[in-house]
Design a protein around this motif. Structure first.
Motif: not given
Length: 151
Positions: A99-127
């Protein structure tokens, strides 16, 4: 001066991302990035040994022992004696750990999206593509070096 080296830039990015993630994860899940990294691996590979966890997470043995003890104490994982080698333990996620893993994964995806928001979607894929390529190359190199000195 140091900012001309890619390794310095990557270390700075990694450190800042982990610091931000630790704040969020600790407040939501009560665990830091290292504990979650170990928990996620055990959830992905139930029955994995500590030796295999060490090899895949690159966490030093003494620190890993402390992290495993904490996850066991929190009842997020459990261990059993390995049926093929009584000197080793198999590590298993508990229901609470999953359960903790599932919750942390959802949070992790949101965090990563926020932290990499300076990059476009295409740039994130390339990175991610470039990072995956480098990780694979380093793993192949490490395996070759290990085989060269162990045989």
């Amino acid at each position: 001066m140091f900012d001309q080296f890619l390794t310095f830039k990557l270390d700075l990015i990694k450190s800042e991302m982990i610091n931000q993630a630790n704040i969020a994860y600790k407040s939501v899940c009560g665990l830091d990035v290292r504990l979650l990294r170990v928990l996620r691996l055990i959830c992905d590979e139930p029955g994995i040994t500590a030796t295999a966890v060490k090899g895949q997470t690159l966490i030093e043995k003494t620190l890993l022992s402390k992290l495993l003890a904490e996850l066991i104490e929190r009842k997020l994982i459990r261990r059993t004696i390995h049926p093929g080698d009584a000197r080793q333990f198999e590590l298993w996620p508990t229901v609470a750990g999953k359960r903790v893993r599932k919750d942390s994964n959802e949070l992790g995806l949101k965090l990563e999206e926020e932290m990499l928001s300076a990059l476009s979607s295409r740039e994130r894929e390339e990175l991610n593509r470039i990072a995956d390529k480098l990780v694979e190359a380093f793993r192949r190199s490490a395996a070759t070096e290990s085989a060269k000195y162990s045989g």
